[in-house]
Motif scaffolding. Structure first.
Motif, PDB file in Angstrom:
ATOM      1  N   GLN A 113       0.841  -1.191   0.000  1.00 52.76           N
ATOM      2  CA  GLN A 113       0.000   0.000   0.000  1.00 52.76           C
ATOM      3  C   GLN A 113       0.881   1.247   0.000  1.00 52.76           C
ATOM      4  O   GLN A 113       1.902   1.297   0.690  1.00 52.76           O
ATOM      5  CB  GLN A 113      -0.908  -0.016   1.223  1.00 52.76           C
ATOM      6  CG  GLN A 113      -1.997   1.024   1.201  1.00 52.76           C
ATOM      7  CD  GLN A 113      -2.959   0.862   2.364  1.00 52.76           C
ATOM      8  OE1 GLN A 113      -2.615   0.313   3.398  1.00 52.76           O
ATOM      9  NE2 GLN A 113      -4.173   1.354   2.190  1.00 52.76           N
ATOM     10  N   PHE A 121      -2.318   9.885  -3.231  1.00 52.76           N
ATOM     11  CA  PHE A 121      -1.839   8.523  -3.442  1.00 52.76           C
ATOM     12  C   PHE A 121      -1.856   7.660  -2.184  1.00 52.76           C
ATOM     13  O   PHE A 121      -2.039   6.451  -2.269  1.00 52.76           O
ATOM     14  CB  PHE A 121      -0.420   8.527  -4.005  1.00 52.76           C
ATOM     15  CG  PHE A 121      -0.312   9.129  -5.369  1.00 52.76           C
ATOM     16  CD1 PHE A 121      -0.833   8.474  -6.475  1.00 52.76           C
ATOM     17  CD2 PHE A 121       0.301  10.353  -5.548  1.00 52.76           C
ATOM     18  CE1 PHE A 121      -0.750   9.032  -7.738  1.00 52.76           C
ATOM     19  CE2 PHE A 121       0.402  10.924  -6.815  1.00 52.76           C
ATOM     20  CZ  PHE A 121      -0.137  10.266  -7.905  1.00 52.76           C
ATOM     21  N   SER A 124      -3.579   4.036  -1.357  1.00 56.36           N
ATOM     22  CA  SER A 124      -3.920   3.324  -2.596  1.00 56.36           C
ATOM     23  C   SER A 124      -2.859   2.272  -2.893  1.00 56.36           C
ATOM     24  O   SER A 124      -1.919   2.080  -2.123  1.00 56.36           O
ATOM     25  CB  SER A 124      -4.021   4.315  -3.761  1.00 56.36           C
ATOM     26  OG  SER A 124      -2.736   4.847  -4.080  1.00 56.36           O
ATOM     27  N   TRP A 125      -3.035   1.571  -3.997  1.00 56.05           N
ATOM     28  CA  TRP A 125      -2.047   0.616  -4.491  1.00 56.05           C
ATOM     29  C   TRP A 125      -1.661   1.031  -5.898  1.00 56.05           C
ATOM     30  O   TRP A 125      -2.504   1.447  -6.693  1.00 56.05           O
ATOM     31  CB  TRP A 125      -2.617  -0.806  -4.516  1.00 56.05           C
ATOM     32  CG  TRP A 125      -2.544  -1.512  -3.196  1.00 56.05           C
ATOM     33  CD1 TRP A 125      -1.587  -2.414  -2.809  1.00 56.05           C
ATOM     34  CD2 TRP A 125      -3.430  -1.394  -2.089  1.00 56.05           C
ATOM     35  NE1 TRP A 125      -1.834  -2.855  -1.534  1.00 56.05           N
ATOM     36  CE2 TRP A 125      -2.968  -2.247  -1.062  1.00 56.05           C
ATOM     37  CE3 TRP A 125      -4.582  -0.655  -1.838  1.00 56.05           C
ATOM     38  CZ2 TRP A 125      -3.607  -2.370   0.159  1.00 56.05           C
ATOM     39  CZ3 TRP A 125      -5.221  -0.774  -0.622  1.00 56.05           C
ATOM     40  CH2 TRP A 125      -4.735  -1.626   0.360  1.00 56.05           C
ATOM     41  N   ASP A 126      -0.366   0.924  -6.194  1.00 55.90           N
ATOM     42  CA  ASP A 126       0.113   1.244  -7.535  1.00 55.90           C
ATOM     43  C   ASP A 126      -0.414   0.218  -8.541  1.00 55.90           C
ATOM     44  O   ASP A 126      -0.457  -0.978  -8.250  1.00 55.90           O
ATOM     45  CB  ASP A 126       1.647   1.252  -7.571  1.00 55.90           C
ATOM     46  CG  ASP A 126       2.232   2.465  -6.872  1.00 55.90           C
ATOM     47  OD1 ASP A 126       1.615   3.546  -6.937  1.00 55.90           O
ATOM     48  OD2 ASP A 126       3.315   2.331  -6.264  1.00 55.90           O
ATOM     49  N   PRO A 127      -0.777   0.677  -9.736  1.00 57.26           N
ATOM     50  CA  PRO A 127      -1.317  -0.227 -10.753  1.00 57.26           C
ATOM     51  C   PRO A 127      -0.218  -0.936 -11.547  1.00 57.26           C
ATOM     52  O   PRO A 127      -0.201  -0.927 -12.772  1.00 57.26           O
ATOM     53  CB  PRO A 127      -2.137   0.710 -11.639  1.00 57.26           C
ATOM     54  CG  PRO A 127      -1.431   2.025 -11.534  1.00 57.26           C
ATOM     55  CD  PRO A 127      -0.891   2.081 -10.130  1.00 57.26           C
ATOM     56  N   GLY A 132      -3.372  -3.836 -14.368  1.00 56.99           N
ATOM     57  CA  GLY A 132      -3.261  -2.531 -13.752  1.00 56.99           C
ATOM     58  C   GLY A 132      -3.229  -1.407 -14.771  1.00 56.99           C
ATOM     59  O   GLY A 132      -3.778  -0.331 -14.534  1.00 56.99           O
ATOM     60  N   GLY A 136      -5.972   0.963 -13.932  1.00 54.66           N
ATOM     61  CA  GLY A 136      -5.311   2.031 -13.206  1.00 54.66           C
ATOM     62  C   GLY A 136      -5.338   1.865 -11.697  1.00 54.66           C
ATOM     63  O   GLY A 136      -5.557   0.779 -11.153  1.00 54.66           O
ATOM     64  N   ARG A 137      -5.091   2.962 -11.024  1.00 56.66           N
ATOM     65  CA  ARG A 137      -5.008   2.976  -9.571  1.00 56.66           C
ATOM     66  C   ARG A 137      -6.334   2.573  -8.924  1.00 56.66           C
ATOM     67  O   ARG A 137      -6.355   1.925  -7.889  1.00 56.66           O
ATOM     68  CB  ARG A 137      -4.579   4.370  -9.091  1.00 56.66           C
ATOM     69  CG  ARG A 137      -4.319   4.456  -7.595  1.00 56.66           C
ATOM     70  CD  ARG A 137      -3.589   5.747  -7.232  1.00 56.66           C
ATOM     71  NE  ARG A 137      -2.342   5.871  -7.957  1.00 56.66           N
ATOM     72  CZ  ARG A 137      -1.196   5.248  -7.641  1.00 56.66           C
ATOM     73  NH1 ARG A 137      -1.153   4.461  -6.591  1.00 56.66           N
ATOM     74  NH2 ARG A 137      -0.113   5.425  -8.366  1.00 56.66           N
ATOM     75  N   THR A 141      -6.451  -0.551  -6.388  1.00 55.36           N
ATOM     76  CA  THR A 141      -6.886  -0.302  -5.012  1.00 55.36           C
ATOM     77  C   THR A 141      -8.163  -1.077  -4.696  1.00 55.36           C
ATOM     78  O   THR A 141      -8.267  -1.711  -3.636  1.00 55.36           O
ATOM     79  CB  THR A 141      -7.082   1.210  -4.783  1.00 55.36           C
ATOM     80  OG1 THR A 141      -5.824   1.870  -5.040  1.00 55.36           O
ATOM     81  CG2 THR A 141      -7.540   1.508  -3.364  1.00 55.36           C
TER      82      THR A 141
END
Length: 164
Positions: A113, A121, A124-127, A132, A136-137, A141
């Motif tokens: 995370q 940001f 969230s979780w990076d895509p 992803g 995307g994000r 997430t």
């Protein structure tokens, strides 16, 4: 839920779950009824989960083989679609399979995370995982949160005596 599901539909679901599994317990995509092909971790998880939701006992060979395959494949945090269905399937299996799975995925996922990058940001979780770039994000997430909230969104189906 109060839904009126025709018995014919339930029968057809059960039939698909029967013919979609390969002798080794894997489920893949199929082009025609009765002709299962290949096998992937996410499709095996979805089919095993379907069997669990339709009331197949945990000791049914198609369920135990599916669970064993998912367990052996392990957690893949680079494919959150797969991780979601595997996590839900293992949660429904309960016992040592769930304990092992939960230990392997939960803390590792939380560690990914985003922290310390600012309000837009953080949390969230990076895509960077499979799909992803498509979702995307928001996708990254949402799928991560879905995995982490399985404890709260679903009740276990199977009781200790292995019956519904």
């Amino acid at each position: 839920s109060g839904l009126d599901v025709p018995p014919e539909a339930l029968s057809r679901i059960r039939n698909w779950l029967k013919w979609s599994v390969n002798p080794n317990g894997l489920t893949g995509y199929s082009s025609a009824p009765g002709t299962p092909s290949g096998g992937t971790v996410p499709m095996t998880a979805v089919a095993t989960l379907g069997r669990q939701f339709m009331g197949w006992q945990r000791n049914h060979p198609d369920v135990t083989k599916g669970l064993a395959y998912i367990d052996k494949a392990g957690v893949d945090l680079n494919n959150m679609y797969s991780t979601y269905y595997c996590t839900l399937t293992m949660f429904q299996a309960g016992g040592q399979l769930w304990t092992k799975w939960n230990k392997a995925f939960r803390d590792a996922l939380i560690a990914k995370q985003v922290k310390g990058r600012g309000l837009e940001f953080d949390g969230s979780w990076d895509p960077t995982m499979a799909y992803g770039s498509h979702g995307g994000r928001v996708y990254a997430t949402a799928m991560s949160v879905f995995c982490l909230e399985i404890y709260y969104r679903f009740l276990p189906l199977l009781k200790a005596d292995n019956r519904l």
